[in-house]
Write an enzyme that holds these catalytic residues in place. Structure first.
Site, PDB file in Angstrom:
ATOM      1  N   GLU A  25       0.836  -1.214   0.000  1.00  0.00           N
ATOM      2  CA  GLU A  25       0.000   0.000   0.000  1.00  0.00           C
ATOM      3  C   GLU A  25       0.864   1.254   0.000  1.00  0.00           C
ATOM      4  O   GLU A  25       0.575   2.222  -0.716  1.00  0.00           O
ATOM      5  CB  GLU A  25      -0.921  -0.019   1.225  1.00  0.00           C
ATOM      6  N   HIS A  41      -4.154  -9.134 -16.541  1.00  0.00           N
ATOM      7  CA  HIS A  41      -5.441  -8.597 -16.996  1.00  0.00           C
ATOM      8  C   HIS A  41      -5.448  -7.073 -16.880  1.00  0.00           C
ATOM      9  O   HIS A  41      -5.889  -6.372 -17.807  1.00  0.00           O
ATOM     10  CB  HIS A  41      -6.555  -9.198 -16.134  1.00  0.00           C
ATOM     11  N   HIS A  79     -12.708   4.438  -9.459  1.00  0.00           N
ATOM     12  CA  HIS A  79     -11.295   4.711  -9.174  1.00  0.00           C
ATOM     13  C   HIS A  79     -10.389   4.068 -10.221  1.00  0.00           C
ATOM     14  O   HIS A  79      -9.444   4.697 -10.716  1.00  0.00           O
ATOM     15  CB  HIS A  79     -10.938   4.184  -7.777  1.00  0.00           C
ATOM     16  N   HIS A 132       2.334   1.961  -3.407  1.00  0.00           N
ATOM     17  CA  HIS A 132       1.346   2.562  -4.310  1.00  0.00           C
ATOM     18  C   HIS A 132       1.239   4.063  -4.062  1.00  0.00           C
ATOM     19  O   HIS A 132       1.238   4.869  -5.002  1.00  0.00           O
ATOM     20  CB  HIS A 132      -0.006   1.885  -4.093  1.00  0.00           C
ATOM     21  N   HIS A 168     -20.821  -8.357 -18.157  1.00  0.00           N
ATOM     22  CA  HIS A 168     -19.454  -7.945 -18.488  1.00  0.00           C
ATOM     23  C   HIS A 168     -18.930  -8.724 -19.690  1.00  0.00           C
ATOM     24  O   HIS A 168     -18.373  -8.135 -20.630  1.00  0.00           O
ATOM     25  CB  HIS A 168     -18.556  -8.163 -17.269  1.00  0.00           C
TER      26      HIS A 168
END
Length: 325
Positions: free
Chosen positions: A62, A285, A130, A65, A220
């Site tokens: 975290e 992905h 986000h 990031h 999706h």
């Protein structure tokens, strides 16, 4: 020589900024995939109220990031300052102002949504937005790098006007891809990725029960299939039109690359299912969809017409040309 050195610095910073924005997005995907969102507790921008993170895997992921977001923001500030000081004429072009403004605005929004994710309850729709905003940040950084380093060449190619159907299709595919990506991000943050344990079928059916998570996953996948068919149709149209292919090879290259990336995106989606959401499949992905959205953004930009008087006239490009419709 000094002018050339400044130009090289601008190009280096522009591409470094684009790479940094892509890294931020992948680190964000890593945070989600490893469940490290609360690795720094409920404090932001500090980590557990401290400048340095605790020596835990979740805290380091975290914090990395957040640190990458800060560094990329500083690189962007340095780039914009250097451009404003040394190449003021660049900002006279409307596309540069729009792309730079979009990059700054979405980067601020991305940081705000990241803070919200830490300080407030995590709502899947907000977390999906986000990710979508992060894609826009990367695409804006990529476009800005291209404009700053290859702006004149891009504008000269855009002197060849495209058929209206190709221009509209390019922008429609970009918007459609954003919608499909949002659905995919919502599936991930709603913990519905394995609602269908097989691929391309869902629970062994062509059309499964559409209630609950299974319905979201099916929506999706169906949207991704429609997007693939639409992009394939555009690429076939580009390759079959000899005049357009000769006049605008940049459009053909971008469309073909986008189709290859979309097929790769489907393959990594299948990998996510068959590997039961391994970390490698999730990051692959996310990486492929980042490149796909970036290429489609470039394609949409290439499809824009050039305003009169914005391209430096040359013997090779004296007047705008138009290919057959």
């Amino acid at each position: 020589m000094r002018r050339e050195r400044r130009a090289r610095w601008i190009g280096w910073l522009a591409w470094t900024n684009a790479l940094a924005m892509g890294l931020v997005l992948l680190l964000g995907a890593t945070v989600t995939a490893t469940g490290s969102g609360f690795g720094c507790g409920e404090s932001w921008p500090l980590c557990h109220g401290r400048l340095l993170p605790p020596l835990t895997l979740e805290g380091i992921i975290e914090y990395s990031h957040r640190l990458a977001t800060l560094v990329s923001g500083l690189v962007l500030v340095a780039l914009l300052l250097l451009v404003a000081l040394e190449r003021r004429s660049v900002f006279a072009r409307w596309e540069t102002r729009i792309v730079a403004g979009l990059l700054v605005g979405t980067l601020v929004l991305q940081s705000a949504l990241g803070a919200w994710a830490v300080l407030a309850p995590r709502y899947p729709p907000v977390m999906a937005v986000h990710f979508g905003v992060s894609l826009t940040v990367f695409a804006s950084a990529l476009l800005l790098a291209l404009i700053l380093t290859r702006g004149e060449s891009l504008r000269e190619r855009r002197c060849v006007a495209l058929p209206g159907s190709v221009s509209w299709a390019s922008w429609g595919l970009l918007v459609g891809t954003y919608a499909v990506v949002y659905l995919g991000a919502y599936v991930r943050h709603a913990n519905a990725s394995l609602a269908c344990l097989d691929w391309p079928l869902c629970q062994g059916k062509l059309v499964p029960d559409l209630a609950g998570p299974t319905g979201i996953v099916f929506l999706h996948r169906s949207s991704a299939l429609l997007l693939t068919l639409a992009l394939t149709s555009l690429v076939v149209r580009l390759w079959r039109d000899d005049a357009l292919r000769r006049a605008r090879p940049d459009i053909v290259r971008s469309g073909t690359l986008a189709l290859l990336l979309l097929l790769a995106q489907s393959a990594t989606g299948a990998w996510v299912v068959f590997s039961r959401m391994s970390l490698g499949s999730i990051l692959a992905h996310a990486a492929v969809v980042t490149l796909l959205f970036g290429v489609l953004s470039v394609l949409a930009y290439q499809a824009l017409p050039v305003r009169a008087g914005t391209v430096r006239r040359s013997a090779a490009v004296a007047e705008p040309v138009q290919v057959s419709r």
